[in-house]
Design an enzyme around this catalytic site. Structure first.
Site, PDB file in Angstrom:
ATOM      1  N   GLU A 141      40.389  47.383  28.260  1.00 36.24           N
ATOM      2  CA  GLU A 141      41.592  48.177  28.498  1.00 36.24           C
ATOM      3  C   GLU A 141      42.249  47.765  29.787  1.00 36.24           C
ATOM      4  OE1 GLU A 141      41.092  52.479  28.722  1.00 36.24           O
ATOM      5  OE2 GLU A 141      40.945  52.520  26.548  1.00 36.24           O
TER       6      GLU A 141
ATOM      7  N   ARG B 238      33.515  67.921  20.710  1.00 35.67           N
ATOM      8  CA  ARG B 238      32.464  68.903  21.022  1.00 35.67           C
ATOM      9  C   ARG B 238      32.974  69.798  22.133  1.00 35.67           C
ATOM     10  NH1 ARG B 238      31.391  66.705  26.024  1.00 35.67           N
ATOM     11  NH2 ARG B 238      31.519  64.435  26.093  1.00 35.67           N
TER      12      ARG B 238
HETATM   13  P1  ADP Z   1      32.196  65.882  29.736  1.00 36.56           P
HETATM   14  O1  ADP Z   1      33.636  65.706  29.984  1.00 36.56           O
HETATM   15  O2  ADP Z   1      31.836  66.972  28.794  1.00 36.56           O
HETATM   16  O3  ADP Z   1      31.413  65.840  30.975  1.00 36.56           O
HETATM   17  P2  ADP Z   1      30.923  63.445  29.393  1.00 36.56           P
HETATM   18  O4  ADP Z   1      30.817  62.547  28.205  1.00 36.56           O
HETATM   19  O5  ADP Z   1      31.337  62.911  30.712  1.00 36.56           O
HETATM   20  O6  ADP Z   1      31.885  64.583  28.952  1.00 36.56           O
HETATM   21  O7  ADP Z   1      29.537  64.236  29.665  1.00 36.56           O
HETATM   22  C1  ADP Z   1      28.678  64.628  28.676  1.00 36.56           C
HETATM   23  C2  ADP Z   1      27.373  64.082  29.132  1.00 36.56           C
HETATM   24  O8  ADP Z   1      26.487  65.113  29.474  1.00 36.56           O
HETATM   25  C3  ADP Z   1      26.630  63.321  28.094  1.00 36.56           C
HETATM   26  O9  ADP Z   1      27.143  62.069  27.894  1.00 36.56           O
HETATM   27  C4  ADP Z   1      25.264  63.280  28.733  1.00 36.56           C
HETATM   28  O10 ADP Z   1      25.117  62.260  29.672  1.00 36.56           O
HETATM   29  C5  ADP Z   1      25.189  64.576  29.467  1.00 36.56           C
HETATM   30  N1  ADP Z   1      24.277  65.498  28.786  1.00 36.56           N
HETATM   31  C6  ADP Z   1      23.737  65.376  27.571  1.00 36.56           C
HETATM   32  N2  ADP Z   1      22.979  66.385  27.263  1.00 36.56           N
HETATM   33  C7  ADP Z   1      22.992  67.191  28.293  1.00 36.56           C
HETATM   34  C8  ADP Z   1      22.381  68.433  28.562  1.00 36.56           C
HETATM   35  N3  ADP Z   1      21.625  69.048  27.694  1.00 36.56           N
HETATM   36  N4  ADP Z   1      22.608  69.011  29.738  1.00 36.56           N
HETATM   37  C9  ADP Z   1      23.399  68.423  30.625  1.00 36.56           C
HETATM   38  N5  ADP Z   1      24.002  67.244  30.408  1.00 36.56           N
HETATM   39  C10 ADP Z   1      23.814  66.628  29.267  1.00 36.56           C
HETATM   40  P1  ADP Z   2      33.684  58.357  28.844  1.00 31.41           P
HETATM   41  O1  ADP Z   2      33.486  58.379  27.376  1.00 31.41           O
HETATM   42  O2  ADP Z   2      32.556  57.730  29.551  1.00 31.41           O
HETATM   43  O3  ADP Z   2      34.076  59.703  29.354  1.00 31.41           O
HETATM   44  P2  ADP Z   2      36.477  57.605  29.225  1.00 31.41           P
HETATM   45  O4  ADP Z   2      37.179  56.627  28.375  1.00 31.41           O
HETATM   46  O5  ADP Z   2      36.797  59.020  28.988  1.00 31.41           O
HETATM   47  O6  ADP Z   2      34.929  57.355  29.069  1.00 31.41           O
HETATM   48  O7  ADP Z   2      36.743  57.260  30.741  1.00 31.41           O
HETATM   49  C1  ADP Z   2      36.044  57.898  31.776  1.00 31.41           C
HETATM   50  C2  ADP Z   2      36.841  57.797  33.081  1.00 31.41           C
HETATM   51  O8  ADP Z   2      37.109  56.432  33.436  1.00 31.41           O
HETATM   52  C3  ADP Z   2      38.200  58.430  33.028  1.00 31.41           C
HETATM   53  O9  ADP Z   2      38.136  59.807  33.304  1.00 31.41           O
HETATM   54  C4  ADP Z   2      38.968  57.680  34.101  1.00 31.41           C
HETATM   55  O10 ADP Z   2      38.670  58.144  35.377  1.00 31.41           O
HETATM   56  C5  ADP Z   2      38.401  56.293  33.993  1.00 31.41           C
HETATM   57  N1  ADP Z   2      39.232  55.462  33.113  1.00 31.41           N
HETATM   58  C6  ADP Z   2      39.086  55.323  31.783  1.00 31.41           C
HETATM   59  N2  ADP Z   2      39.996  54.492  31.269  1.00 31.41           N
HETATM   60  C7  ADP Z   2      40.747  54.076  32.298  1.00 31.41           C
HETATM   61  C8  ADP Z   2      41.847  53.182  32.440  1.00 31.41           C
HETATM   62  N3  ADP Z   2      42.331  52.523  31.399  1.00 31.41           N
HETATM   63  N4  ADP Z   2      42.371  52.985  33.677  1.00 31.41           N
HETATM   64  C9  ADP Z   2      41.878  53.621  34.743  1.00 31.41           C
HETATM   65  N5  ADP Z   2      40.836  54.453  34.681  1.00 31.41           N
HETATM   66  C10 ADP Z   2      40.281  54.695  33.481  1.00 31.41           C
END
Ligand code: ADP
Ligand code: ADP
Ligand code: MG
Length: 669
Positions: free
Chosen positions: A200, A297
């Site tokens: 990206e 979710r």
């Molecule tokens: P969010 O925006 O909800 O934080 P993320 O994908 O950044 O989305 O975070 C979700 C993450 O929380 C999962 O990818 C994992 O690493 C973590 N996770 C998974 N299970 C648990 C749990 N039972 N308690 C706390 N964190 C968890």
């Molecule tokens: P994840 O599934 O791990 O949450 P995301 O695609 O939501 O992955 O990206 C996580 C974080 O990475 C975003 O909240 C942002 O801070 C940064 N990020 C993702 N894509 C970009 C981008 N194209 N340019 C700059 N920062 C980005």
């Protein structure tokens, strides 16, 4: 409505779901691993079933065992929480095939959004703006490097199955592309079992703004406004807020509409979040936001949206899953005030946010808080004092959440609350979070995803403890605070006096490589003189209650929190934790003095890569090796300029906590 549900998760989110189920009169079934036999979620549920040993692959990811448990217990539905199986399409299919209801979207909606590449393709088709990049199927490294070149550096490599910031690498320099791709693929494979990556365009100076959506099985879809999650480290959220600061009305409407279109394109049912990357230049523009991904979710940070809208999202999830229509239309929803959430983690911030482990010997929150239900101060936590933060699971301790009528009040409440959250037993990010709430730009709402990294030095600067803090810690370290008056009991007041007279006692407290020698004289009832190298302080302890000590000093009365155990004294003062190590009875400091020559393993893990060889000359911050722990790669850097004397591990070795990995040649200067 269901009468019994199983919660296929642990920790904070399991407890959160159980709380709402109880409110609705629904019975709850918990599952637990060997490590969680006494965990809070196991205790809170009506029934709990053991499902396997501690590693997640053998317990919380054992879909079939979990489904069997649900059937055996008579549960009608499974709530997956977040993480674990919550976005596992195969699991959703099997739950449904077993005749159970999955509390979440359909397997098909999840499958489309579960992979960032297919999600982006569909969004582009549906007219939702997406970040430019390559999201096709060709995974040839040279081909991807060409794509990166065409997109234009800087670029971001992302695992299509990624989440939680894992499998993501920012690349500025084409020469680093290959290495970054391999590293992202490795992390993606070990975390998600899928190495597939997309490329990206890296948006410089962005904000992360996401929209909470909800759909029901009657075709209704609404959004619950936005959350700003720009305060991040390593692409993971640190503090979230709702609504987003400086959000123009027309941008809110445009983003809300785009999110609803995204959800509608897949016939979405349940709670979901559409994440956008937003150009942070002021003011925000209706053509300045791009779809990143959809999380199918409940999100970790959902409470801030609950607080500003007044809804209980777990309740909505349960109602929608049971076939009820959403209780509100878009026009019913309004924003009430402002809310913040800070993620309190067991982690070592100055060491690059390394996860920490340990036993929560002491854990206390301010009195006036609720747990899992809306109020001005809400603390959602899945652990209790005495629990172990183990290397097996997410090291979250609590979500500290504050609500207020406006942004300033809510932020002040968050700061106050953080100042009154006290933990002893493992390294945490509390001090960092507290400092972050005092950051000027953040206070003014000038947030972007680079803020933390840019101001890291300032955010982790630890002022040395003041002489009063050391003095109080010395008195506590000698066990004297227990003699101070408790509830103004005159008899306990006398004990200390008799036992101590005018005797002098000395103590050495250590903090890292700093050692503080103090001599304490009891001058009168609970009145002490503490003599340091060139300064002496006289103060009186007025009372001690529940670890809170009231001190009278220089015409002023103040309170500090002091926690004392066999080898440590912690003084919590004005949002900062000062943890001192006590000398052992042998008079030896029980922390080995690290001269900076040894690179120690900060946690148990697997050596993924060794970057250096013996005799190499390294500059401060040169990457030395890569340790994989908790499914993430952590690079360990040279703490100073020097020469590699010895490498004690090989790639592929499993190492314990505190093990010496590399020795630098001693500095002779
Ligand atoms: P969010 O925006 O909800 O934080 P993320 O994908 O950044 O989305 O975070 C979700 C993450 O929380 C999962 O990818 C994992 O690493 C973590 N996770 C998974 N299970 C648990 C749990 N039972 N308690 C706390 N964190 C968890
Ligand atoms: P994840 O599934 O791990 O949450 P995301 O695609 O939501 O992955 O990206 C996580 C974080 O990475 C975003 O909240 C942002 O801070 C940064 N990020 C993702 N894509 C970009 C981008 N194209 N340019 C700059 N920062 C980005
Ligand atoms: Mg994301």
């Amino acid at each position: 409505m269901f009468t019994k549900i199983l919660i296929a998760n642990r920790g904070e989110i399991a407890c959160r779901i159980i709380t709402t189920a109880k409110k609705l009169g629904i019975k709850t079934v918990a599952i637990y691993s060997d490590a969680d036999a006494n965990a809070k979620h196991t205790q809170l549920a009506d029934e709990a079933y053991h499902i396997g040993p501690a590693p997640v692959a053998d317990s919380y990811l054992q879909g079939d065992t979990i489904i069997d448990t649900a059937l055996k217990s008579g549960a009608q539905a499974i709530h997956p929480g977040y993480g674990f199986l919550s976005e596992n399409v195969n699991f959703v299919d099997r739950v449904t095939q077993a005749g159970l209801i999955f509390i979440g979207p359909s397997a098909q909606a999840m499958a489309t959004m579960g992979l960032k590449n297919t999600a982006k393709a569909l969004m582009a088709e549906s007219g939702v703006p997406i970040v430019p990049g390559y999201h096709g199927n060709n995974q040839n490294a040279d081909f991807l490097a060409e794509q990166a070149h065409t997109i234009g550096y800087p670029i971001l490599i992302k695992a299509r199955a990624g989440g939680g910031g894992k499998g993501m690498r920012l690349v500025h320099d084409p020469n680093e592309f290959q290495w970054a791709l391999e590293s992202a693929q490795r992390e993606a494979l070990s975390s998600f079992g899928d190495a597939h990556c997309l490329i990206e365009k890296y948006i410089t100076h962005p904000r992360h703004i996401e929209i909470q959506v909800f759909g029901d099985s009657h075709g209704n879809i609404v959004h619950f406004f936005e959350r700003d999650c720009s305060l991040q480290r390593r692409y993971q959220k640190v503090i979230e807020e709702a609504p987003a600061p400086n959000m123009p009305h027309e941008v809110r409407t445009a983003m809300g509409t785009a999110a609803i279109n995204a959800a509608r394109a897949i016939g979405y049912v349940g709670a979901g979040t559409v994440e956008f990357i937003v150009d942070a230049s002021n003011p925000l523009r209706t053509d300045g936001f791009w779809f990143m991904e959809m999380n199918t979710r409940l999100q970790v940070e959902h409470p801030v949206s609950e607080l500003i809208t007044g809804y209980d999202f777990v309740e909505l999830q349960l109602r929608v899953a049971a076939g009820e229509p959403l209780p509100c239309s878009q026009d019913d929803l309004t924003i009430d005030g402002w809310a913040f959430e800070a993620r309190l983690y067991a982690e070592d911030v100055p060491k690059g946010f390394l996860p920490a482990t340990g036993t929560l010997q002491y854990l206390s929150y301010p009195e006036q808080h609720t747990a899992f239900t809306n109020s001005a101060i809400r603390i959602d936590s899945g652990v209790a004092q005495g629990d172990n933060i183990s290397p097996w699971y997410d090291p979250m301790i609590a979500k500290v959440i504050a609500h207020g009528p406006n942004r300033e009040t809510a932020l002040n409440r968050l700061r106050q609350t953080l100042a009154n959250c006290h933990v002893l037993g493992c390294t945490t990010n509390i001090d960092f979070l507290h400092t972050l709430t005092t950051h000027n730009g953040f206070q003014q709402g000038a947030v972007d995803t680079g803020l933390i990294k840019r101001d890291m030095e300032q955010l982790i600067t630890q002022l040395p403890p003041c002489s009063m803090t050391i003095a109080i810690a010395s008195v506590a370290g000698l066990g004297l605070l227990t003699h101070a008056p408790d509830n103004n009991d005159p008899w306990s007041t006398l004990t200390g006096w008799r036992a101590w007279g005018h005797a002098q006692h000395s103590i050495t407290l250590s903090m890292g490589n700093n050692h503080y020698n103090r001599t304490i004289t009891l001058l009168g009832k609970n009145t002490y003189e503490v003599q340091g190298k060139d300064k002496s302080l006289q103060f009186k302890i007025l009372s001690t209650f529940d670890n809170t000590v009231q001190v009278s000093f220089d015409q002023k009365i103040f309170w500090v929190k002091v926690v004392h155990n066999t080898d440590k004294v912690a003084v919590f003062k004005e949002g900062k934790t000062h943890e001192f190590t006590l000398p052992t009875t042998l008079g030896v400091h029980n922390q080995p003095v690290d001269t900076g020559d040894n690179i120690l393993s900060p946690m148990p893990g697997l050596i993924r890569l060794v970057h250096v060889s013996p005799e190499d000359t390294v500059a401060k911050n040169t990457p030395l090796l890569v340790l994989e722990a908790m499914k993430m790669e952590h690079t360990l850097y040279a703490p100073r300029d020097g020469k590699v004397a010895e490498i004690l591990v090989n790639q592929g070795d499993q190492v314990g906590n505190g093990v010496t990995l590399i020795r630098l040649a001693p500095n002779h200067d």
